[in-house]
Enzyme design. Structure first.
Site, short mmCIF file in Angstrom:
data_model
loop_
_atom_site.label_atom_id
_atom_site.label_comp_id
_atom_site.label_asym_id
_atom_site.label_seq_id
_atom_site.Cartn_x
_atom_site.Cartn_y
_atom_site.Cartn_z
N ASP A 6 63.67 -0.42 93.04
CA ASP A 6 65.06 -0.02 93.18
C ASP A 6 65.80 -1.20 93.85
OD1 ASP A 6 67.38 1.67 93.69
OD2 ASP A 6 66.66 1.78 95.76
N ASP A 15 69.51 -0.91 95.67
CA ASP A 15 70.30 -0.55 96.86
C ASP A 15 69.44 0.14 97.91
OD1 ASP A 15 73.04 -1.36 96.18
OD2 ASP A 15 72.86 0.09 94.57
N GLU A 37 73.20 13.84 98.12
CA GLU A 37 72.16 12.98 97.55
C GLU A 37 70.88 13.03 98.40
OE1 GLU A 37 73.09 8.75 97.39
OE2 GLU A 37 71.10 8.31 96.64
N SER A 71 68.22 0.19 88.76
CA SER A 71 69.22 0.53 89.78
C SER A 71 70.33 1.42 89.26
CB SER A 71 69.85 -0.76 90.30
OG SER A 71 70.99 -0.47 91.07
N ALA A 72 70.69 2.39 90.06
CA ALA A 72 71.84 3.23 89.76
C ALA A 72 73.12 2.62 90.33
CB ALA A 72 71.62 4.63 90.34
N LYS A 117 66.51 8.24 86.91
CA LYS A 117 65.76 6.98 86.72
C LYS A 117 64.38 7.33 86.21
CE LYS A 117 67.63 4.20 90.43
NZ LYS A 117 67.15 3.49 91.60
N ASP A 176 63.68 3.86 97.72
CA ASP A 176 64.09 4.49 98.98
C ASP A 176 64.53 5.94 98.77
OD1 ASP A 176 66.71 3.63 97.77
OD2 ASP A 176 67.46 4.56 99.60
P1 TMP Z 1 69.95 3.52 93.82
O1 TMP Z 1 69.69 2.80 95.10
O2 TMP Z 1 69.00 4.65 93.61
O3 TMP Z 1 69.99 2.60 92.65
O4 TMP Z 1 71.35 4.27 93.91
C1 TMP Z 1 72.52 3.65 94.16
C2 TMP Z 1 73.15 4.12 95.41
O5 TMP Z 1 74.55 3.92 95.29
C3 TMP Z 1 72.97 5.58 95.77
O6 TMP Z 1 72.24 5.70 96.95
C4 TMP Z 1 74.38 6.09 95.99
C5 TMP Z 1 75.21 4.85 96.07
N1 TMP Z 1 76.59 5.01 95.57
C6 TMP Z 1 77.62 4.50 96.36
O7 TMP Z 1 77.36 3.96 97.44
N2 TMP Z 1 78.89 4.61 95.91
C7 TMP Z 1 79.22 5.20 94.72
O8 TMP Z 1 80.40 5.29 94.36
C8 TMP Z 1 78.15 5.72 93.92
C9 TMP Z 1 78.46 6.38 92.62
C10 TMP Z 1 76.86 5.58 94.39
MG MG Z 2 68.27 2.99 96.56
#
Ligand code: TMP
Ligand code: MG
Length: 275
Positions: A27, A29, A74, A142-143, A191, A216
């Site tokens: 991942d 973030d 979340e 990554s999201a 994911k 995470d």
């Molecule tokens: P990830 O770490 O699983 O790839 O997810 C991305 C992170 O982004 C998730 O923890 C939520 C965050 N996020 C923001 O901080 N701002 C936003 O506008 C959105 C849609 C997600």
């Molecule tokens: Mg993350």
């Protein structure tokens, strides 16, 4: 660790079978990037955009309101992923909708990242360099926002050719203005195979049946679902927030759980031992 014996066995197998059988799935973030520094939160790839000068004050406030509403959902340990999924689609859709109302230019991305407060975890250079030196593919799933996170990696000088990214990418018009986000929408809890069908990344790596997975979120555990015939997998989870409430769940789910650890030292130590 819930089972140090299991961890020991998997690490031994990874070492014995060597770098040619290994791939890493991670991942971005709050896994490769830092969660906090000096008591302050560090930005996600979305936050890098949200906090930048190119977003109007009103837009920034609305994006912050969404974050304050949806982030607790979340990470709520009392809701299932099934319950969270539609709410995450809602968050991402609303956030991307707000970003589309701003004038975001492709040519501004480097500056937006330069001026942000993003920080990668300590040890990130060793991590990327070790994988590069040994030709081990690293798949970042990554999201977050792909264009932003790629720029973060580029500026940190770790975006080596062994790194592939699957994420939410921006689509710019011929004047370089953001007009939409490309499909498929990736959020914290899809994911998995449902979006991995859109890439043939893992098919090309079919001989690499040993995996180290870094995440995470509970949603990160399915990131390697596209790998056929997994032989050995070691999952390492960074538990950043609500540590006491989430400890049990994380220990049951991840082989190794790192609590409030802003470094990649454990991962680097394991890589150093097996390579
Ligand atoms: P990830 O770490 O699983 O790839 O997810 C991305 C992170 O982004 C998730 O923890 C939520 C965050 N996020 C923001 O901080 N701002 C936003 O506008 C959105 C849609 C997600
Ligand atoms: Mg993350």
């Amino acid at each position: 660790m819930k089972s140090p014996e299991h961890v020991r066995r998997v690490i031994s197998a990874l070492r014995k079978e060597g770098p040619d059988k290994l791939q890493v799935v991670s991942d971005f973030d709050m896994t490769l990037s830092r969660f906090g520094f000096n008591g302050r939160r560090c930005p996600t790839s979305h936050n890098i955009l949200d906090n930048s000068q190119v977003i109007s004050e009103e837009g920034r406030k609305k994006l912050k309101d969404l974050l304050h509403y949806y982030y607790p959902i979340e990470i709520d340990p009392n809701r299932t992923m099934e319950e969270k999924r539609p709410l995450m689609v809602e968050w991402w859709t609303r956030a991307h909708g707000l970003l589309l109302q701003q004038k975001i230019l492709k040519r501004d991305i480097a500056k937006i990242v330069e001026e942000s407060e993003v920080m990668l975890r300590d040890g990130v250079n060793t991590f990327f360099d070790q994988l590069h030196q040994h030709n081990i593919p690293l798949f970042i799933f990554s999201a977050g926002v792909g264009d932003i996170l790629e720029e973060v990696l580029r500026q940190a000088k770790v975006f080596h050719p062994n790194v592939n990214v699957m994420s939410n990418y921006m689509d710019f018009d011929d004047k370089g203005v953001l007009r939409q986000f490309k499909e498929p929408l990736i959020h914290t809890y899809n994911k998995n195979g449902s979006v991995l069908e859109k890439t043939d990344h893992f098919q090309q790596l079919s001989s690499r049946t040993n995996i180290i997975l870094l995440g995470d979120s509970m949603g990160d555990l399915s990131m390697a679902d596209g790998v056929a015939n997994v032989e050995n997998i070691l999952t390492i989870g960074f538990l950043n927030d609500k540590v006491d409430e989430q400890r049990g769940k994380y220990r049951d789910a991840y082989d190794v759980v790192l609590e409030k650890d802003e470094t990649l030292d454990v991962v680097n130590g394991i890589l150093c031992y097996i390579l």
